[in-house]
Motif scaffolding. Structure first.
Motif, mmCIF file in Angstrom:
data_model
loop_
_atom_site.group_PDB
_atom_site.id
_atom_site.type_symbol
_atom_site.label_atom_id
_atom_site.label_comp_id
_atom_site.label_asym_id
_atom_site.label_seq_id
_atom_site.Cartn_x
_atom_site.Cartn_y
_atom_site.Cartn_z
ATOM 1 N N ILE A 355 -45.356 34.310 -1.580
ATOM 2 C CA ILE A 355 -45.796 33.956 -2.926
ATOM 3 C C ILE A 355 -47.280 33.629 -2.865
ATOM 4 O O ILE A 355 -47.797 33.217 -1.826
ATOM 5 N N ALA A 356 -47.947 33.828 -3.970
ATOM 6 C CA ALA A 356 -49.401 33.665 -3.955
ATOM 7 C C ALA A 356 -49.908 33.187 -5.295
ATOM 8 O O ALA A 356 -49.335 33.493 -6.347
ATOM 9 N N LEU A 368 -59.714 34.970 -4.820
ATOM 10 C CA LEU A 368 -58.998 34.138 -3.862
ATOM 11 C C LEU A 368 -57.506 34.456 -3.920
ATOM 12 O O LEU A 368 -56.923 34.561 -4.991
ATOM 13 N N PHE A 369 -56.894 34.613 -2.752
ATOM 14 C CA PHE A 369 -55.444 34.709 -2.619
ATOM 15 C C PHE A 369 -54.982 33.522 -1.786
ATOM 16 O O PHE A 369 -55.297 33.430 -0.593
ATOM 17 N N ASP A 370 -54.245 32.598 -2.394
ATOM 18 C CA ASP A 370 -53.694 31.446 -1.695
ATOM 19 C C ASP A 370 -52.217 31.757 -1.446
ATOM 20 O O ASP A 370 -51.397 31.705 -2.369
ATOM 21 N N CYS A 371 -51.846 32.110 -0.220
ATOM 22 C CA CYS A 371 -50.547 32.718 0.082
ATOM 23 C C CYS A 371 -49.659 31.770 0.882
ATOM 24 O O CYS A 371 -50.112 31.112 1.810
ATOM 25 N N PHE A 372 -48.372 31.738 0.516
ATOM 26 C CA PHE A 372 -47.367 30.951 1.209
ATOM 27 C C PHE A 372 -46.218 31.867 1.613
ATOM 28 O O PHE A 372 -45.805 32.734 0.839
ATOM 29 N N GLY A 373 -45.674 31.659 2.796
ATOM 30 C CA GLY A 373 -44.450 32.344 3.190
ATOM 31 C C GLY A 373 -43.247 31.511 2.816
ATOM 32 O O GLY A 373 -43.280 30.278 2.909
#
Length: 720
Positions: A355-356, A368-373
């Protein structure tokens, strides 16, 4: 024969085969006493009763939008409304039956009363006759009106053939009389009638629990007896092909139940042949509501329900066949100069769901891409002009990705126009009106649609189903699909191959991207300022190792993802923690519709799927958006697939059978070791009442759990 067996065997809680329906959400709960359609226009005339028991006609568009409304002054108890004439003709008018006054009232389409008829004269003797409790009427091609005169507590049980075109309104013929009867051309509460294309009159004989069919000249043709525990109140006929149609019948237990029954019919001028009744279903309605009629739009097969004593919950239902609308020519959308979006992203390698939160500021040349797994990991991509930086939770400084090239420059707001995409059509996704676009690389080779546009040319064969859906990732040239909402905001992207995806920074590494939030910003504040993060030597990341597969960054990041972070970006999204033995499975019999977007074809295919595991049969019916002249049925059994092309004139062309993977077992998800990446609950964009499971399943593993999959696994494995 295979198709007939499949259709007969597969059913749902609604009805069988092609005749599936769902509620039209634009038509709200209402007590529509009567409905009539303007034959050549978009208008629907709805008869309604107000709480004060006055009556009015509401003119709507077919999508439910109000046009005008006018009151019916002088009408005591309106029962039905009927449009007569052709659109644009000055003589076109509306007829209303007033059962309490025993009258027929004619109005202009704007609501001005033309005349009221309460008595007619026999053409042979001149005898004057008055009406009883009249309920329904229809016309044959010669202009004769057929009138049902026999509602509950009425004086008569008859159907009258009238000629109202002369100065003196005349009775041409009468079937039935005062007393109820159960013989041919006798009735016990004839409540509704309709005239088919051969001028046969179909009559709902309510308390005799049957349908009678009588020619316009008065010859009895046929009858169909129905369930005697129900009363038969509504009838309509929809033509399906030459000399065949479908009968729609409303059945009622007063104050207890309302049902719609369907049965196929073969018909011509002199004969009627009834087919077996298809599976019926209940009509959702208020407890005391009485569904006393049904009307079917002959062009769209949409159903309108008529009720008294309470509303139906779904006054209009639509066929469950997807339809891609071709409305106008849409301007290629552009990004706003500044926006914020959130995304659920599915990587090509299916390692874990990502998710981002995305921030875009073109005036500042920043993204900006702030990404979480979903399992673990956290990193940020910062794109500044022609440079790309990455920062994970263990890094104090952003690191530069080397081997930069033009591909990774910040995309301008008009990036989508630069692709020269193709407008495909309009269709809703999760209730959101969506514009469909397609992009293929310049060297994409167009492939012919699976069915020819003319049924007259049977010499041209239809491609085998293996050609239709095979996918070779080595080839690379495939369609990519984009969906935007009406405001031009991106909703969803499907990249079909990592070798030919649109080179959009970061996003190109994912096969499917959903954007539940996309909002325009007046200004942005990036949490990471590159000027405050001096680059150190030897802290470069190699694009070939990391940008080729973004998910690797998540694997190598040690920070555990917090549920609060996920909730902040995508409300309602969580990790799946339930046991795997609770994976959903298909019922043994099911019906569903879909849009198939084959990667090597330029058009999506509206699709119906019938699945019957008990019979080991499946039928997939493909419709063409640009050709309504034929459909393709792909019928699977244990080991083979049969391809049948069906034409609107009744012709059928069969093609060679081909090997296939067969019918998968209902619990294929569990046996294929599918993994659930996440659960989405109560998300306002994806349906607040729905729980959505997001999962991945290895294709080659799934093939093992079909009847013929083992023998094909080795050959297919190399193709995926």
């Amino acid at each position: 024969q295979v198709a007939l067996q499949t259709t007969k065997g597969a059913s749902t809680s609604l009805i069988d085969g092609d005749w599936q329906y769902f509620a039209d959400p634009k038509w709200k709960k209402a007590e529509n006493i009567g409905v009539s359609l303007e034959s050549d226009d978009d208008r629907v005339f709805v008869l309604r009763r107000s709480p004060s028991s006055s009556f009015s006609i509401v003119v709507l568009k077919r999508d439910g939008e109000n046009v005008i409304e006018f009151k019916l002054d002088g009408v005591k108890s309106a029962h039905s409304v009927h449009y007569h004439g052709r659109s644009g003709e000055k003589t076109a008018s509306l007829w209303v039956t007033d059962k309490e006054s025993g009258a027929l009232v004619e109005y202009t389409l704007g609501g001005k009363m033309i005349r009221t008829i309460t008595e007619v004269y026999r053409k042979d003797s001149g005898e004057k006759l008055t009406f009883g409790r009249v309920t329904s009427l229809a016309w044959d091609r010669d202009g004769h009106m057929f009138l049902a005169d026999g509602d509950r507590d009425g004086k008569y049980n008859r159907v009258m053939k009238l000629d109202l075109r002369d100065e003196q309104e005349c009775v041409v013929d009468i079937w039935g009389g005062e007393e109820p009867g159960n013989g041919e051309k006798e009735f016990n509460l004839p409540h509704a009638l309709v005239v088919d294309e051969y001028d046969n009159v179909w009559i709902a004989d309510a308390l005799n629990h049957r349908i009678q069919v009588i020619s316009s000249s008065g010859d009895f043709i046929a009858q169909k007896d129905l369930d005697h525990s129900f009363e038969v109140y509504g009838i309509d006929i929809c033509k399906t092909a030459q000399n065949s149609g479908m009968a729609f019948v409303t059945m009622c237990k007063l104050g207890k139940a309302n049902q719609l029954w369907l049965f196929p019919v073969k018909m011509d001028k002199n004969t009627i042949e009834f087919g077996d009744t298809l599976k019926h279903w209940d009509i959702p309605s208020e407890p005391k509501a009485f569904v006393h009629g049904v009307l079917v739009d002959p062009s769209t097969r949409e159903i309108y329900f008529l009720s008294t004593s309470g509303p139906t919950l779904h006054p209009k239902c639509k066929p469950a066949t997807p339809k891609l609308e071709r409305i106008g020519v849409f301007i290629v959308p552009e990004f706003p100069n500044r926006f914020r979006a959130t995304a659920i992203m599915h990587p090509f390698d299916a390692s874990q769901l990502v998710i981002a939160e995305i921030l875009y500021d073109y005036p500042e040349k920043m993204m900006l891409f702030d990404c979480f797994g979903m399992n673990n990991g956290h990193f940020k991509f910062i794109i500044s002009r022609d440079k790309c930086y990455v920062q994970d939770s263990e890094m104090k400084d952003a690191r530069l990705v080397k081997k930069m090239n033009k591909v990774w420059e910040l995309p301008p707001p008009y990036w989508f126009k630069l692709l020269s995409p193709n407008y495909v059509g309009k269709q809703s996704i999760h209730g959101v009106e969506t514009i469909w676009w397609r992009y293929a690389p310049p060297d994409f080779k167009k492939t012919q649609s699976p069915a020819r546009s003319s049924h007259e040319d049977h010499s041209r064969s239809v491609p085998l189903i293996t050609e239709l859906f095979q996918s070779d990732p080595q080839q690379g040239n495939r369609n990519n699909w984009f969906w935007f909402d009406n405001a031009g905001h991106l909703l969803r992207v499907m990249f079909t191959n990592p070798r030919n995806m649109v080179k959009f920074p970061v996003l190109g590494d994912f096969a499917m991207i959903h954007l539940p939030v996309f909002e325009v910003l007046s200004n942005t504040k990036f949490p990471t300022k590159l000027s405050d993060s001096p680059l150190k030597k030897h802290q470069y990341l190699d694009e070939s190792n990391h940008l080729k597969n973004v998910a690797e960054l998540l694997k190598n990041s040690s920070r555990e993802t917090l549920q609060d972070d996920i909730d902040r970006i995508i409300p309602g999204l969580r990790k799946y923690s339930d046991k795997l033995d609770e994976l959903p499975q298909w019922p043994n019999k099911l019906y569903m519709t879909a849009y198939m977007t084959p990667v090597q074809y330029t058009e999506p295919f509206p699709t119906q799927i019938l699945y019957d595991y008990d019979l080991k049969k499946q039928r997939t019916r493909l419709f063409q958006t640009d050709n309504t002249d034929s459909v393709i049925d792909v019928i699977l059994d244990k080991e083979k697939a049969y391809q049948v092309q069906r034409f609107s004139n009744g012709d059928i062309k069969c093609h060679k059978s081909i090997p296939c993977i067969g019918i998968v077992v209902p619990d294929w998800l569990k046996k294929s070791k599918a993994k659930i990446a996440g659960v989405l609950e109560k998300n306002p964009k994806f349906g607040p009442e729905k729980t959505i499971l997001i999962m991945s399943c290895p294709i080659t593993s799934m093939l093992v759990h079909s009847e013929a999959g083992i023998s094909m696994r080795r050959a297919i494995k190399e193709s995926y």
